[in-house]
Design an enzyme around this catalytic site. Sequence first.
Site, PDB file in Angstrom:
ATOM      1  N   ALA A 167      65.883  83.775 -18.785  1.00 21.77           N
ATOM      2  CA  ALA A 167      65.982  85.129 -18.219  1.00 21.77           C
ATOM      3  C   ALA A 167      66.789  86.105 -19.070  1.00 21.77           C
ATOM      4  CB  ALA A 167      66.592  85.046 -16.810  1.00 21.77           C
TER       5      ALA A 167
ATOM      6  N   ASN B 102      71.126  74.742 -20.558  1.00 23.52           N
ATOM      7  CA  ASN B 102      70.050  74.242 -21.417  1.00 23.52           C
ATOM      8  C   ASN B 102      69.081  73.493 -20.506  1.00 23.52           C
ATOM      9  OD1 ASN B 102      68.348  72.947 -23.143  1.00 23.52           O
ATOM     10  ND2 ASN B 102      69.947  71.847 -24.267  1.00 23.52           N
ATOM     11  N   VAL B 103      67.896  74.023 -20.317  1.00 26.17           N
ATOM     12  CA  VAL B 103      66.971  73.421 -19.346  1.00 26.17           C
ATOM     13  C   VAL B 103      66.338  72.120 -19.845  1.00 26.17           C
ATOM     14  CG1 VAL B 103      66.474  75.591 -18.139  1.00 26.17           C
ATOM     15  CG2 VAL B 103      64.985  74.851 -20.029  1.00 26.17           C
TER      16      VAL B 103
ATOM     17  N   SER C 129      49.730  79.689 -21.210  1.00 28.05           N
ATOM     18  CA  SER C 129      49.393  80.639 -22.278  1.00 28.05           C
ATOM     19  C   SER C 129      47.876  80.632 -22.444  1.00 28.05           C
ATOM     20  CB  SER C 129      50.041  80.189 -23.585  1.00 28.05           C
ATOM     21  OG  SER C 129      49.483  80.894 -24.679  1.00 28.05           O
TER      22      SER C 129
ATOM     23  N   TYR D 145      51.053  73.584 -29.622  1.00 25.83           N
ATOM     24  CA  TYR D 145      51.326  74.605 -28.594  1.00 25.83           C
ATOM     25  C   TYR D 145      50.169  74.676 -27.598  1.00 25.83           C
ATOM     26  CZ  TYR D 145      52.658  79.156 -26.614  1.00 25.83           C
ATOM     27  OH  TYR D 145      52.989  80.175 -25.768  1.00 25.83           O
ATOM     28  N   ALA D 146      48.929  74.644 -28.114  1.00 27.95           N
ATOM     29  CA  ALA D 146      47.760  74.673 -27.224  1.00 27.95           C
ATOM     30  C   ALA D 146      47.788  73.472 -26.280  1.00 27.95           C
ATOM     31  CB  ALA D 146      46.479  74.686 -28.055  1.00 27.95           C
ATOM     32  N   ALA D 147      48.142  72.306 -26.821  1.00 25.94           N
ATOM     33  CA  ALA D 147      48.173  71.091 -25.991  1.00 25.94           C
ATOM     34  C   ALA D 147      49.287  71.164 -24.954  1.00 25.94           C
ATOM     35  CB  ALA D 147      48.366  69.869 -26.890  1.00 25.94           C
TER      36      ALA D 147
ATOM     37  N   LYS E 122      50.676  73.852 -23.619  1.00 27.75           N
ATOM     38  CA  LYS E 122      50.407  74.847 -22.569  1.00 27.75           C
ATOM     39  C   LYS E 122      49.265  74.405 -21.660  1.00 27.75           C
ATOM     40  CE  LYS E 122      53.584  77.984 -23.134  1.00 27.75           C
ATOM     41  NZ  LYS E 122      54.742  77.989 -22.204  1.00 27.75           N
TER      42      LYS E 122
HETATM   43  N1  LIG Z   1      55.173  86.517 -25.459  1.00 30.10           N
HETATM   44  C1  LIG Z   1      53.951  86.025 -25.637  1.00 30.10           C
HETATM   45  O1  LIG Z   1      53.111  86.552 -26.400  1.00 30.10           O
HETATM   46  C2  LIG Z   1      53.519  84.817 -24.877  1.00 30.10           C
HETATM   47  C3  LIG Z   1      52.155  84.478 -24.850  1.00 30.10           C
HETATM   48  C4  LIG Z   1      51.758  83.363 -24.149  1.00 30.10           C
HETATM   49  C5  LIG Z   1      52.694  82.596 -23.471  1.00 30.10           C
HETATM   50  N2  LIG Z   1      53.989  82.955 -23.527  1.00 30.10           N
HETATM   51  C6  LIG Z   1      54.959  82.108 -22.824  1.00 30.10           C
HETATM   52  O2  LIG Z   1      55.755  82.942 -21.998  1.00 30.10           O
HETATM   53  C7  LIG Z   1      57.076  82.395 -21.911  1.00 30.10           C
HETATM   54  C8  LIG Z   1      58.092  83.451 -22.263  1.00 30.10           C
HETATM   55  O3  LIG Z   1      57.808  83.911 -23.550  1.00 30.10           O
HETATM   56  P1  LIG Z   1      58.723  85.033 -24.225  1.00 30.10           P
HETATM   57  O4  LIG Z   1      57.987  85.495 -25.424  1.00 30.10           O
HETATM   58  O5  LIG Z   1      59.153  86.015 -23.184  1.00 30.10           O
HETATM   59  O6  LIG Z   1      59.931  84.103 -24.684  1.00 30.10           O
HETATM   60  P2  LIG Z   1      61.328  84.467 -25.361  1.00 30.10           P
HETATM   61  O7  LIG Z   1      61.477  83.538 -26.502  1.00 30.10           O
HETATM   62  O8  LIG Z   1      61.434  85.937 -25.587  1.00 30.10           O
HETATM   63  O9  LIG Z   1      62.356  84.078 -24.222  1.00 30.10           O
HETATM   64  C9  LIG Z   1      62.603  82.747 -23.935  1.00 30.10           C
HETATM   65  C10 LIG Z   1      64.031  82.625 -23.411  1.00 30.10           C
HETATM   66  O10 LIG Z   1      64.238  81.241 -23.142  1.00 30.10           O
HETATM   67  C11 LIG Z   1      65.529  80.896 -23.603  1.00 30.10           C
HETATM   68  N3  LIG Z   1      65.559  79.461 -23.910  1.00 30.10           N
HETATM   69  C12 LIG Z   1      64.971  78.834 -24.962  1.00 30.10           C
HETATM   70  N4  LIG Z   1      65.232  77.520 -24.914  1.00 30.10           N
HETATM   71  C13 LIG Z   1      65.998  77.321 -23.817  1.00 30.10           C
HETATM   72  C14 LIG Z   1      66.588  76.170 -23.241  1.00 30.10           C
HETATM   73  N5  LIG Z   1      66.435  74.942 -23.783  1.00 30.10           N
HETATM   74  N6  LIG Z   1      67.314  76.321 -22.121  1.00 30.10           N
HETATM   75  C15 LIG Z   1      67.477  77.552 -21.562  1.00 30.10           C
HETATM   76  N7  LIG Z   1      66.952  78.676 -22.066  1.00 30.10           N
HETATM   77  C16 LIG Z   1      66.209  78.558 -23.186  1.00 30.10           C
HETATM   78  C17 LIG Z   1      65.767  81.761 -24.815  1.00 30.10           C
HETATM   79  O11 LIG Z   1      67.157  81.886 -25.097  1.00 30.10           O
HETATM   80  C18 LIG Z   1      65.102  83.057 -24.403  1.00 30.10           C
HETATM   81  O12 LIG Z   1      66.014  83.939 -23.765  1.00 30.10           O
HETATM   82  C19 LIG Z   1      57.085  81.178 -22.836  1.00 30.10           C
HETATM   83  O13 LIG Z   1      56.852  80.014 -22.061  1.00 30.10           O
HETATM   84  C20 LIG Z   1      55.917  81.414 -23.771  1.00 30.10           C
HETATM   85  O14 LIG Z   1      55.374  80.228 -24.293  1.00 30.10           O
HETATM   86  C21 LIG Z   1      54.431  84.046 -24.198  1.00 30.10           C
END
Ligand SMILES: NC(=O)c1ccc[n+]([C@@H]2O[C@H](COP(=O)([O-])OP(=O)(O)OC[C@H]3O[C@@H](n4cnc5c(N)ncnc54)[C@H](O)[C@@H]3O)[C@@H](O)[C@H]2O)c1
Length: 259
Positions: free
Chosen positions: A15, A63-64, A148, A162-164, A166
Amino acid sequence: MLPFTRGRVILITGAAQGLGRATAKLLAPVGARLVLVDRDGAGARRAATELAVGDDAVGLEVNVLDWEQVQWMVQETVRRFGRLDGLVNTVGGSSGHGIRGARTIEELEIDDWDRTFELNVKSVFLCCRAAIPALRAGGGGRIVNTSSVAGRSQSQLGGPQYAAAKAAVVGFTRQLAFQLAAENITVNAVAPGPSLSERVSAIWDKRSEAVRQEILSRIPMRRLGEVDELAAAVCYFLSDLAAYTTGHTLDVNGGLYMD
Ligand SMILES: NC(=O)c1ccc[n+]([C@@H]2O[C@H](COP(=O)([O-])OP(=O)(O)OC[C@H]3O[C@@H](n4cnc5c(N)ncnc54)[C@H](O)[C@@H]3O)[C@@H](O)[C@H]2O)c1
């Protein structure tokens, strides 16, 4: 804004920025109480301070991928707000967060495969595992996961790992939905196309104009998504309007993939 019961307690992972923060931004004005979780603790606390009304949001450094910390995150939510009504899992990604983001199987290292699955799949499993007893205790609730377009069709920016990963989120979502439906817990997912979070904007900026145009030409709307547009889909699943929808993955991708 969608009907949403004031006072619901929603925990959002990832978040501090991107989709997680955008979801919190939509939920704060409609009276949700928010637990904003991120490995970037300062970022999570900043989001809570900037978005919240009064004491209705808290930022936690978690850390999740660490089961002890994930359990603490849910305990702390219930200690502060008395209950948990919704879990939004946004942690994930094809690169960054220690992942090199190989695009072809030839480039793909074993570590990259493992880390991609940990970040995108294990994180969802651990957070759901910890949250479900608390959702049950409150008589039901909502889980929203993040897949995704890569897991629905193919990846524009990532590789096979990544595809796998998601696609695994889609299967996990469906099976959990099936198993929890009778307990009034819905489980759905959002599947974004390439969207301009901070992380993806940085990747996008490094691509050549020719590559950008090539990617855009495949998207019928001819643009990338905005994180607010993804967050709106997450909020729909959390809202009262989605009470009878479970096991669904909603594509939010400008027409890039149509089911
Ligand atoms: N942005 C895109 O184009 C896109 C497209 C398809 C899917 N997604 C998916 O949407 C989701 C969000 O994407 P985004 O681009 O907003 O991501 P982002 O990287 O901007 O944000 C992810 C957040 O997760 C936190 N994080 C990472 N590892 C962590 C951990 N181990 N514990 C706790 N926090 C952790 C990071 O610090 C960051 O604040 C992801 O699952 C991504 O795969 C994004």
